[in-house]
Scaffold this motif. Structure first.
Motif, PDB file in Angstrom:
ATOM      1  N   ALA A  20     -71.263  51.689  55.145  1.00 51.54           N
ATOM      2  CA  ALA A  20     -70.711  51.452  56.481  1.00 51.54           C
ATOM      3  C   ALA A  20     -70.383  52.764  57.176  1.00 51.54           C
ATOM      4  N   ALA A  21     -69.852  53.728  56.416  1.00 56.16           N
ATOM      5  CA  ALA A  21     -69.531  55.023  57.019  1.00 56.16           C
ATOM      6  C   ALA A  21     -70.797  55.764  57.435  1.00 56.16           C
ATOM      7  N   VAL A  22     -71.846  55.647  56.647  1.00 56.59           N
ATOM      8  CA  VAL A  22     -73.109  56.295  57.009  1.00 56.59           C
ATOM      9  C   VAL A  22     -73.674  55.682  58.278  1.00 56.59           C
ATOM     10  N   ASP A  23     -73.631  54.354  58.365  1.00 64.06           N
ATOM     11  CA  ASP A  23     -74.107  53.693  59.579  1.00 64.06           C
ATOM     12  C   ASP A  23     -73.288  54.104  60.793  1.00 64.06           C
ATOM     13  N   ALA A  24     -71.967  54.198  60.583  1.00 62.00           N
ATOM     14  CA  ALA A  24     -71.109  54.591  61.696  1.00 62.00           C
ATOM     15  C   ALA A  24     -71.398  56.021  62.139  1.00 62.00           C
ATOM     16  N   GLY A  25     -71.776  56.875  61.195  1.00 66.12           N
ATOM     17  CA  GLY A  25     -72.112  58.245  61.561  1.00 66.12           C
ATOM     18  C   GLY A  25     -73.378  58.344  62.371  1.00 66.12           C
ATOM     19  N   ASP A  26     -74.264  57.340  62.238  1.00 70.13           N
ATOM     20  CA  ASP A  26     -75.512  57.359  63.004  1.00 70.13           C
ATOM     21  C   ASP A  26     -75.333  56.859  64.428  1.00 70.13           C
ATOM     22  N   SER A  27     -74.251  56.136  64.695  1.00 69.47           N
ATOM     23  CA  SER A  27     -74.063  55.551  66.018  1.00 69.47           C
ATOM     24  C   SER A  27     -72.621  55.769  66.464  1.00 69.47           C
ATOM     25  N   PRO A  28     -72.396  56.482  67.562  1.00 69.44           N
ATOM     26  CA  PRO A  28     -71.013  56.670  68.050  1.00 69.44           C
ATOM     27  C   PRO A  28     -70.339  55.356  68.413  1.00 69.44           C
ATOM     28  N   ALA A  29     -71.072  54.423  69.002  1.00 68.82           N
ATOM     29  CA  ALA A  29     -70.470  53.137  69.354  1.00 68.82           C
ATOM     30  C   ALA A  29     -70.054  52.368  68.106  1.00 68.82           C
ATOM     31  N   LEU A  30     -70.879  52.441  67.069  1.00 63.41           N
ATOM     32  CA  LEU A  30     -70.532  51.773  65.823  1.00 63.41           C
ATOM     33  C   LEU A  30     -69.329  52.444  65.165  1.00 63.41           C
ATOM     34  N   ALA A  31     -69.259  53.760  65.257  1.00 60.46           N
ATOM     35  CA  ALA A  31     -68.099  54.471  64.703  1.00 60.46           C
ATOM     36  C   ALA A  31     -66.821  54.067  65.420  1.00 60.46           C
ATOM     37  N   GLN A  32     -66.877  53.888  66.734  1.00 53.53           N
ATOM     38  CA  GLN A  32     -65.699  53.450  67.471  1.00 53.53           C
ATOM     39  C   GLN A  32     -65.303  52.034  67.082  1.00 53.53           C
ATOM     40  N   ALA A  33     -66.286  51.152  66.913  1.00 51.62           N
ATOM     41  CA  ALA A  33     -65.986  49.774  66.513  1.00 51.62           C
ATOM     42  C   ALA A  33     -65.383  49.735  65.115  1.00 51.62           C
ATOM     43  N   ARG A  34     -65.902  50.554  64.223  1.00 48.57           N
ATOM     44  CA  ARG A  34     -65.353  50.599  62.870  1.00 48.57           C
ATOM     45  C   ARG A  34     -63.921  51.131  62.884  1.00 48.57           C
ATOM     46  N   GLN A  35     -63.665  52.165  63.674  1.00 51.94           N
ATOM     47  CA  GLN A  35     -62.318  52.717  63.750  1.00 51.94           C
ATOM     48  C   GLN A  35     -61.353  51.711  64.376  1.00 51.94           C
ATOM     49  N   ALA A  36     -61.805  50.972  65.395  1.00 50.77           N
ATOM     50  CA  ALA A  36     -60.942  49.957  66.005  1.00 50.77           C
ATOM     51  C   ALA A  36     -60.591  48.871  65.002  1.00 50.77           C
ATOM     52  N   TRP A  37     -61.555  48.482  64.174  1.00 49.92           N
ATOM     53  CA  TRP A  37     -61.265  47.476  63.145  1.00 49.92           C
ATOM     54  C   TRP A  37     -60.265  47.996  62.112  1.00 49.92           C
ATOM     55  N   LEU A  38     -60.442  49.234  61.674  1.00 43.38           N
ATOM     56  CA  LEU A  38     -59.539  49.791  60.679  1.00 43.38           C
ATOM     57  C   LEU A  38     -58.119  49.932  61.225  1.00 43.38           C
ATOM     58  N   VAL A  39     -57.997  50.334  62.477  1.00 39.30           N
ATOM     59  CA  VAL A  39     -56.665  50.457  63.080  1.00 39.30           C
ATOM     60  C   VAL A  39     -55.995  49.089  63.177  1.00 39.30           C
ATOM     61  N   ALA A  40     -56.741  48.088  63.649  1.00 40.68           N
ATOM     62  CA  ALA A  40     -56.178  46.745  63.730  1.00 40.68           C
ATOM     63  C   ALA A  40     -55.858  46.202  62.342  1.00 40.68           C
ATOM     64  N   LEU A  41     -56.700  46.503  61.382  1.00 35.27           N
ATOM     65  CA  LEU A  41     -56.456  46.037  60.020  1.00 35.27           C
ATOM     66  C   LEU A  41     -55.171  46.640  59.457  1.00 35.27           C
ATOM     67  N   ARG A  42     -54.980  47.931  59.681  1.00 34.84           N
ATOM     68  CA  ARG A  42     -53.772  48.580  59.163  1.00 34.84           C
ATOM     69  C   ARG A  42     -52.516  48.118  59.894  1.00 34.84           C
ATOM     70  N   ASP A  43     -52.584  48.037  61.234  1.00 29.59           N
ATOM     71  CA  ASP A  43     -51.380  47.773  62.019  1.00 29.59           C
ATOM     72  C   ASP A  43     -51.007  46.298  62.051  1.00 29.59           C
ATOM     73  N   ARG A  44     -51.997  45.417  62.162  1.00 25.08           N
ATOM     74  CA  ARG A  44     -51.695  44.002  62.326  1.00 25.08           C
ATOM     75  C   ARG A  44     -51.880  43.193  61.062  1.00 25.08           C
ATOM     76  N   GLY A  45     -52.573  43.736  60.065  1.00 22.66           N
ATOM     77  CA  GLY A  45     -52.830  42.974  58.860  1.00 22.66           C
ATOM     78  C   GLY A  45     -52.102  43.491  57.639  1.00 22.66           C
ATOM     79  N   ILE A  46     -52.435  44.718  57.233  1.00 25.64           N
ATOM     80  CA  ILE A  46     -51.912  45.239  55.967  1.00 25.64           C
ATOM     81  C   ILE A  46     -50.439  45.607  56.080  1.00 25.64           C
ATOM     82  N   ARG A  47     -50.074  46.334  57.125  1.00 25.13           N
ATOM     83  CA  ARG A  47     -48.689  46.793  57.250  1.00 25.13           C
ATOM     84  C   ARG A  47     -47.694  45.636  57.322  1.00 25.13           C
ATOM     85  N   PRO A  48     -47.878  44.605  58.178  1.00 28.43           N
ATOM     86  CA  PRO A  48     -46.920  43.491  58.167  1.00 28.43           C
ATOM     87  C   PRO A  48     -46.850  42.771  56.826  1.00 28.43           C
TER      88      PRO A  48
END
Length: 264
Positions: A181-209
């Motif tokens: 997934a990280a390799v794919d994200a490195g090939d596409s800036p839009a995909l990297a942004q989508a992956r980062q948005a998912w990770l941020v939401a996962l940490r803030d709204r899912g894992i942390r609570p």
């Protein structure tokens, strides 16, 4: 919204990294010290609750996976010429490789046993002076079997060495690196942004609570409630103030029997 998306196997490493990042945060570390809960146990609970925590970032995950499929579809030709998937059959699983390996091990052993048997019988007959023709045949077969055993043993050693060298080279190439997934994200800036948005939401709204809730319940159960209700991070308490075994209900003892009429 429908049913939450199931976390793909290739994204579990990202989930574990996000979980470790949240556990290593100063807030969670402070709560861990205050509650006395072990960090490794908290991590196990976080890994077990993957369906619950990822549901909080399901929208971001759907966008990320959909964009990843489009990117991989556009790069299908280049990826098809690359390395085979890790889950697919490799060179070590070619048909017949197992049979050849077994024959490479058994042939020298069987040939050596046959050589020893023929030579013992042949030279035994020569010493006895009986059946000289059969003795010569057995001796010749024994020496031939001995040569076969030596040649096959040499071939097996060479094949084993080449297999070990090839496996070492494959292990060196397959050193763990960035996830697919990280390799794919490195090939596409839009995909990297989508992956980062998912990770941020996962940490803030899912894992942390989830971790905050687990630590809050552990802190409540730790000081004095551990005698009546077990902590979520320890073995349950099997005894408490209201616990009684079978036959010990705490009832009052029976009254003494009164003597009947005519009895002293």
């Amino acid at each position: 919204m429908g049913r939450p998306s199931r976390l793909g196997d290739e994204d579990r490493s990202d989930y574990a990294s996000a979980l470790d990042e949240v556990i290593a945060s100063p807030e969670i570390r402070c709560l861990l010290e205050r509650s006395g809960a072990p960090a490794d146990r908290l991590r196990v609970r976080g890994l077990a609750a993957v369906a619950r925590t990822t549901a909080a970032a399901d929208a971001e995950y759907r966008r990320y996976t959909a964009l990843r499929l489009r990117v991989r579809g556009a790069q299908g030709g280049r990826r098809g010429a690359g390395a085979t998937p890790l889950s697919g059959p490799g060179d070590q699983e070619r048909p017949g490789a197992g049979v050849l390996a077994v024959l490479g091990v058994l042939t020298p052993v069987l040939a050596a046993v046959a050589a020893a048997t023929f030579l013992v019988l042949g030279y035994g007959l020569r010493l006895a002076g009986a059946l000289s023709a059969l003795a010569d045949t057995l001796v010749g077969a024994g020496w031939f079997s001995l040569v076969v055993a030596a040649v096959t043993a040499l071939v097996s050693v060479v094949a084993l060495y080449r297999t070990a060298a090839r496996q070492s080279a494959a292990d060196a190439v397959a050193v763990p690196g960035p996830s697919a997934a990280a390799v794919d994200a490195g090939d596409s800036p839009a995909l990297a942004q989508a992956r980062q948005a998912w990770l941020v939401a996962l940490r803030d709204r899912g894992i942390r609570p989830f971790l905050l809730q687990e630590l809050a319940e552990a802190a409540v159960a730790a000081p004095g409630a551990g005698e009546s209700r077990g902590s979520r991070f320890s073995s349950p308490a099997f005894a408490g103030p209201d616990y009684s075994g079978p036959g010990f209900e705490g009832s009052t003892p029976p009254a003494p029997r009164q003597p009947g009429p005519g009895r002293p």
